[in-house]
Design a protein around this motif. Structure first.
Motif, PDB file in Angstrom:
ATOM      1  N   GLY A   1       0.642  -0.956  -0.252  1.00 47.28           N
ATOM      2  CA  GLY A   1       0.268  -0.330   0.170  1.00 47.28           C
ATOM      3  C   GLY A   1       0.836   1.170   0.301  1.00 47.28           C
ATOM      4  N   ALA A   2       0.234   2.639  -0.504  1.00 44.89           N
ATOM      5  CA  ALA A   2       0.903   3.179  -0.383  1.00 44.89           C
ATOM      6  C   ALA A   2       0.655   4.618   0.478  1.00 44.89           C
ATOM      7  CB  ALA A   2       0.257   4.381  -2.144  1.00 44.89           C
ATOM      8  N   LYS A   3       0.264   4.000   1.293  1.00 42.36           N
ATOM      9  CA  LYS A   3       0.211   4.689   2.625  1.00 42.36           C
ATOM     10  C   LYS A   3       1.035   4.743   3.302  1.00 42.36           C
ATOM     11  CE  LYS A   3      -2.685   6.680   6.309  1.00 42.36           C
ATOM     12  NZ  LYS A   3      -4.708   6.884   6.824  1.00 42.36           N
ATOM     13  N   ARG A   4       2.047   3.804   2.917  1.00 40.37           N
ATOM     14  CA  ARG A   4       3.086   4.102   4.494  1.00 40.37           C
ATOM     15  C   ARG A   4       4.649   4.885   3.424  1.00 40.37           C
ATOM     16  NH1 ARG A   4       5.959  -0.818   4.027  1.00 40.37           N
ATOM     17  NH2 ARG A   4       5.235  -1.440   1.671  1.00 40.37           N
ATOM     18  N   LEU A   5       4.073   5.246   2.494  1.00 42.81           N
ATOM     19  CA  LEU A   5       4.697   6.446   1.545  1.00 42.81           C
ATOM     20  C   LEU A   5       5.595   7.397   2.192  1.00 42.81           C
ATOM     21  CD1 LEU A   5       4.056   4.820  -2.403  1.00 42.81           C
ATOM     22  CD2 LEU A   5       6.556   4.472  -0.298  1.00 42.81           C
ATOM     23  N   LEU A   6       6.487   8.777   2.322  1.00 39.87           N
ATOM     24  CA  LEU A   6       6.806   9.671   2.386  1.00 39.87           C
ATOM     25  C   LEU A   6       6.441  10.614   1.398  1.00 39.87           C
ATOM     26  CD1 LEU A   6       7.030  11.701   4.510  1.00 39.87           C
ATOM     27  CD2 LEU A   6       9.845  11.012   4.327  1.00 39.87           C
ATOM     28  N   TYR A   7       6.977   9.545  -0.247  1.00 40.97           N
ATOM     29  CA  TYR A   7       7.363  10.211  -1.156  1.00 40.97           C
ATOM     30  C   TYR A   7       6.723   9.009  -2.578  1.00 40.97           C
ATOM     31  CZ  TYR A   7      11.840   8.574  -0.625  1.00 40.97           C
ATOM     32  OH  TYR A   7      13.356   8.074  -0.199  1.00 40.97           O
ATOM     33  N   ALA A   8       6.715   9.812  -3.491  1.00 41.24           N
ATOM     34  CA  ALA A   8       7.044   8.727  -4.704  1.00 41.24           C
ATOM     35  C   ALA A   8       6.963   9.766  -5.903  1.00 41.24           C
ATOM     36  CB  ALA A   8       5.037   8.103  -4.635  1.00 41.24           C
TER      37      ALA A   8
END
Length: 292
Positions: free
Chosen positions: A241-248
């Protein structure tokens, strides 16, 4: 924010004070009272447990030592983006997973060690290794005139134990350019569209482009709804899942039909072009503080 919060911004020996594009987030954190250390990822004396959060920024010399880099990431207790994302995203074979999930990515052929590749009869093709940064070991070949060069390029990569990837050269990059779509967390922690930039063409038909971030033709631009939607589709397919990402960062180019195709999904050490878009460094700083 914890009292005496301390953040590590990760770099490499070539950029001991960070790549200049990251200065806005460094400065914004310090303005908010955060202690910021700039640390090489391979610094043997670094105590990563001393930081409330370690944020990967410009460790661009890791490519020939990817296994060591992934092992380092797994040993950092609080890392953004997370170590399993680093392991997944530093090998561009992830594009095949995105394609299998229905995400519109540029058609890509992978050729591993011991495998052979039959070059197409015509067209322009980009050959590069699946593990690279800054377009290292990347070249553009026009066929049939450069058929031998293209084949030799693939063989050179696979002969050294690397996997080669071959993609069609999208001519729209010469006119529309490439759009980098940047996502940062909003106040609720959800990854949301922040800003975008245009990158001009970099690859000529001869020679190979070595890492030189300052050579890029970068200008701010607004991403289209179609580009943002394609980017969201890619983020929805990120493992865990993308919610763990700080940036993309999602790099897209118009395909032959004009619809955006994903060239890369950059989740490890992408330039976020903070110096090109006022306020973006402050937004990233606030997102970092929210993680604390």
């Amino acid at each position: 924010m914890p009292a005496d919060a301390r953040i590590a911004l990760v770099t490499c020996a070539a950029f001991p004070d960070l790549w200049e594009d990251d200065h806005p987030v460094r400065d914004a954190l310090r303005e908010r009272g955060v202690a910021v250390d700039v640390v090489r990822w391979d610094d043997p004396d670094a105590d990563w447990s001393a930081f409330d959060l370690t944020v990967i920024r410009s460790p661009w010399d890791y490519v020939p030592r990817r296994d060591q880099f992934v092992a380092w990431a797994r040993g950092v207790p609080r890392l953004a983006n997370p170590a399993d994302i680093v392991a997944w995203n530093t090998d561009k074979r992830y594009l095949s997973e995105l394609a299998a999930a229905g995400v519109p990515v540029i058609p890509t052929t992978f050729v591993g060690p011991g495998e052979t590749w039959a070059p197409p009869s015509t067209g322009e093709w980009v050959v590069k290794p699946t593990v690279s940064a800054g377009s290292q070991d990347t070249a553009r070949h026009a066929l049939p005139a450069q058929r031998a060069e293209a084949g030799a390029h693939v063989s050179r990569l696979t002969g050294t134990g690397r996997t080669a990837m071959i993609q069609p050269y999208l001519s729209a990059v010469d006119t529309a350019g490439e759009t980098a779509v940047l996502f940062l967390p909003d106040a609720s922690g959800e990854l949301t569209y922040s800003h975008a930039i245009r990158k001009g063409p970099m690859l000529r038909r001869t020679g190979e482009h070595e890492i030189d971030p300052g050579s890029e033709d970068i200008t701010p631009r607004s991403a289209t709804e179609a580009e943002i939607e394609v980017a969201r589709q890619a983020l929805a397919a990120v493992p865990g899942g993308a919610k763990r990402l700080l940036y993309a960062r999602i790099d897209v180019i118009p395909g032959p039909a004009g619809t955006p195709l994903i060239v890369e999904l950059e989740l490890t050490e992408p330039s976020l072009f903070l110096s090109h878009v006022p306020g973006s460094g402050a937004r990233l700083a606030d997102a970092i503080l929210a993680r604390l």
